[in-house]
Structure formats: structure tokens, C-alpha cells
Write a protein that holds these residues in place. Structure first.
Motif, short mmCIF file in Angstrom:
data_model
loop_
_atom_site.label_atom_id
_atom_site.label_comp_id
_atom_site.label_asym_id
_atom_site.label_seq_id
_atom_site.Cartn_x
_atom_site.Cartn_y
_atom_site.Cartn_z
N LEU A 68 0.82 -1.21 0.00
CA LEU A 68 0.00 0.00 0.00
C LEU A 68 0.86 1.26 0.00
O LEU A 68 0.57 2.21 -0.73
CB LEU A 68 -0.95 -0.01 1.20
N GLU A 69 1.91 1.27 0.79
CA GLU A 69 2.80 2.43 0.82
C GLU A 69 3.52 2.61 -0.51
O GLU A 69 3.72 3.73 -0.97
CB GLU A 69 3.78 2.31 1.98
N GLN A 70 3.91 1.50 -1.13
CA GLN A 70 4.57 1.56 -2.44
C GLN A 70 3.68 2.22 -3.49
O GLN A 70 4.15 2.92 -4.37
CB GLN A 70 4.97 0.16 -2.89
N ALA A 85 -6.93 1.81 3.80
CA ALA A 85 -5.99 2.69 3.11
C ALA A 85 -6.76 3.64 2.22
O ALA A 85 -7.78 3.26 1.63
CB ALA A 85 -5.02 1.87 2.27
N VAL A 86 -6.28 4.87 2.14
CA VAL A 86 -6.93 5.89 1.31
C VAL A 86 -5.94 6.36 0.26
O VAL A 86 -4.82 6.74 0.58
CB VAL A 86 -7.42 7.08 2.18
N PHE A 87 -6.38 6.31 -0.98
CA PHE A 87 -5.57 6.80 -2.10
C PHE A 87 -6.13 8.17 -2.49
O PHE A 87 -7.34 8.31 -2.66
CB PHE A 87 -5.67 5.84 -3.29
N GLY A 88 -5.25 9.14 -2.61
CA GLY A 88 -5.69 10.48 -2.99
C GLY A 88 -5.36 11.51 -1.92
O GLY A 88 -5.63 12.69 -2.10
N ILE A 89 -4.79 11.08 -0.80
CA ILE A 89 -4.31 12.02 0.21
C ILE A 89 -2.91 11.60 0.61
O ILE A 89 -2.61 10.41 0.64
CB ILE A 89 -5.23 12.10 1.46
N ARG A 99 -4.77 2.71 -9.47
CA ARG A 99 -3.66 2.40 -8.55
C ARG A 99 -4.17 1.56 -7.37
O ARG A 99 -3.49 0.65 -6.91
CB ARG A 99 -2.99 3.69 -8.05
N THR A 100 -5.38 1.84 -6.93
CA THR A 100 -5.97 1.07 -5.84
C THR A 100 -6.23 -0.37 -6.29
O THR A 100 -5.93 -1.32 -5.56
CB THR A 100 -7.28 1.73 -5.36
N ALA A 101 -6.80 -0.53 -7.48
CA ALA A 101 -7.07 -1.88 -8.00
C ALA A 101 -5.77 -2.67 -8.19
O ALA A 101 -5.71 -3.85 -7.85
CB ALA A 101 -7.84 -1.78 -9.32
N ARG A 102 -4.76 -2.01 -8.71
CA ARG A 102 -3.46 -2.69 -8.89
C ARG A 102 -2.89 -3.13 -7.54
O ARG A 102 -2.38 -4.24 -7.40
CB ARG A 102 -2.46 -1.78 -9.59
N LEU A 107 -1.72 -7.18 -3.36
CA LEU A 107 -1.95 -7.69 -2.01
C LEU A 107 -2.27 -9.18 -2.06
O LEU A 107 -1.76 -9.97 -1.26
CB LEU A 107 -3.10 -6.95 -1.34
N GLY A 108 -3.13 -9.55 -3.01
CA GLY A 108 -3.48 -10.96 -3.16
C GLY A 108 -2.27 -11.82 -3.46
O GLY A 108 -2.09 -12.89 -2.87
N ALA A 109 -1.41 -11.35 -4.35
CA ALA A 109 -0.20 -12.11 -4.70
C ALA A 109 0.74 -12.23 -3.50
O ALA A 109 1.32 -13.30 -3.26
CB ALA A 109 0.51 -11.44 -5.87
N GLU A 110 0.90 -11.14 -2.74
CA GLU A 110 1.78 -11.16 -1.57
C GLU A 110 1.26 -12.12 -0.50
O GLU A 110 2.03 -12.87 0.09
CB GLU A 110 1.92 -9.76 -0.98
N VAL A 111 -0.03 -12.06 -0.23
CA VAL A 111 -0.59 -12.93 0.80
C VAL A 111 -0.55 -14.39 0.33
O VAL A 111 -0.28 -15.30 1.13
CB VAL A 111 -2.01 -12.48 1.19
N ASP A 112 -0.77 -14.65 -0.95
CA ASP A 112 -0.65 -16.02 -1.48
C ASP A 112 0.77 -16.53 -1.32
O ASP A 112 0.99 -17.69 -0.93
CB ASP A 112 -1.06 -16.08 -2.95
#
Length: 194
Positions: A68-70, A85-89, A99-102, A107-112
Motif C-alpha cells: 500500500l505504501e509503495q 488505506a486511502v488513495f488520494g491524500i 492504482r488502488t485496483a493494482r 496484495l493478493g499475490a503477496e498474501v498467497d
């Protein structure tokens, strides 16, 4: 002469030359802004003992925060194993929903990947559910200096998260509209594609 007096006062560390009083930090102005919210929830296997459960959660949350930070998200809050997490601030980009969808897919790939590691050591998989929605929010900084965002998109993301199955990313109607043709989306079972 004045310069020599100043130099002498500096060398003597004259208290009269004390550092100027710091100005009170200016509170960030509250304003309305379009943001995209991502709400993620993890569930570690319930069969683990408390130490292993804690370790799995901490490792998963660390990976989630890094992704999320990346992608430039501001992490608003964390309650238990839930991350908002909020995108845009503080800075807005015109592609916040994308960017949020990506980031949701990453996140799914990392948790998998983490779940694969845990399974190699005889531990179960971590389940991730994600919801995203966009909308207008009131953003600013509270009296403790923490940023905040308040608006209907946050509540909508929370409701969407309740409908998400493990491993699923659910997007609300405003986020879907902002994504446009940039993403291929599937309609939930029983609903017509939009």
C-alpha cells in the motif's frame, strides 16, 4: 561594531540570543476531495496456537502495508487484522482507482506467497478479502496530527467487504465507473454485468 557585538554574544552564548520561538504548526485545512478507499481483511488459520497466529498476522500485515505504501496510499487505521488505506491524500493522482485496483491485486499475490511459505512449514493459509470504493471525503489532520478521511466511500467499502469471499476483490459502483475500460471486472453471481 554591531557585527562584533553579535559575534561576542554568540561566543558567550548570550541567553538574549535564544532561538526564536517556534511557530505553532499550521493545522492542515479540512477540505473535500475525491479519494479511493481500500479495505483489506486477513484471516489466519484458526488451528494455529496464539504465537503462530500472531506471527502469521504480523507478517501478512507487514506485506500489506509495504504494498500500500509503495502505491502511495495513506494507511488510515488498523483494527485487528483489518487495514483501511486511502488513495488520494495527501497528494491526488488522476488514476487513484486504477492504482488502488493494482495494489489490491498485488496484495493478493503477496498474501498467497506468504501462505505458500507458511504451508511449507505445516501451517495453514491466510485468507484475504479486499473491497475498494471511490467517493468524496472530508480530509484533513486532527488535533493529534494524524490524517483522516471521512465520507460515504469508507462505509460503502466496509459493506462491500462483508460480501467479499476469501481471495476476492470487490469494487463498488463509483470505483467501477472510474476504472472504466482499464480493468476487466466480473459481476457477482446473480447480478448482471455492468
Amino acid at each position: 561594531a554591531q557585527l562584533r557585538e553579535l559575534e561576542g554574544a554568540i561566543l558567550r552564548q548570550d541567553a538574549a540570543l535564544g532561538a526564536p520561538a517556534e511557530a505553532e504548526p499550521a493545522a492542515a485545512e479540512e477540505r473535500r476531495k475525491t479519494v479511493t478507499v481500500l479495505l483489506a481483511d486477513i484471516a489466519a488459520p484458526e488451528t494455529e496456537d496464539p504465537e503462530l497466529l500472531h506471527d502469521s498476522s504480523v507478517r501478512a500485515l507487514a506485506r500489506i502495508h509495504a504494498v500500500l505504501e509503495q502505491h502511495g496510499a495513506t494507511i488510515e487505521q488498523r483494527a485487528g487484522d483489518e487495514v483501511l488505506a486511502v488513495f488520494g491524500i495527501p497528494q491526488a493522482h488522476e488514476d487513484e482507482a486504477l492504482r488502488t485496483a493494482r495494489s489490491a491485486l498485488e496484495l493478493g499475490a503477496e498474501v498467497d506467497a506468504l501462505s505458500d511459505e507458511l504451508e511449507e512449514h505445516g501451517r495453514g493459509r491466510i485468507e484475504l478479502r479486499v473491497a475498494i470504493e471511490s467517493g468524496e471525503a472530508l480530509v484533513g489532520v486532527d488535533e493529534t496530527g494524524h490524517g483522516f478521511a471521512t465520507g460515504p466511500a469508507i462505509g460503502a467499502a466496509k459493506r462491500l467487504l462483508g460480501r467479499a469471499a476469501p481471495g476476492e476483490v470487490v469494487a463498488g459502483p463509483t470505483a467501477v465507473q472510474l476504472l472504466g475500460d482499464a480493468a476487466v471486472l466480473e459481476a457477482p453471481p446473480g447480478e448482471a454485468a455492468r
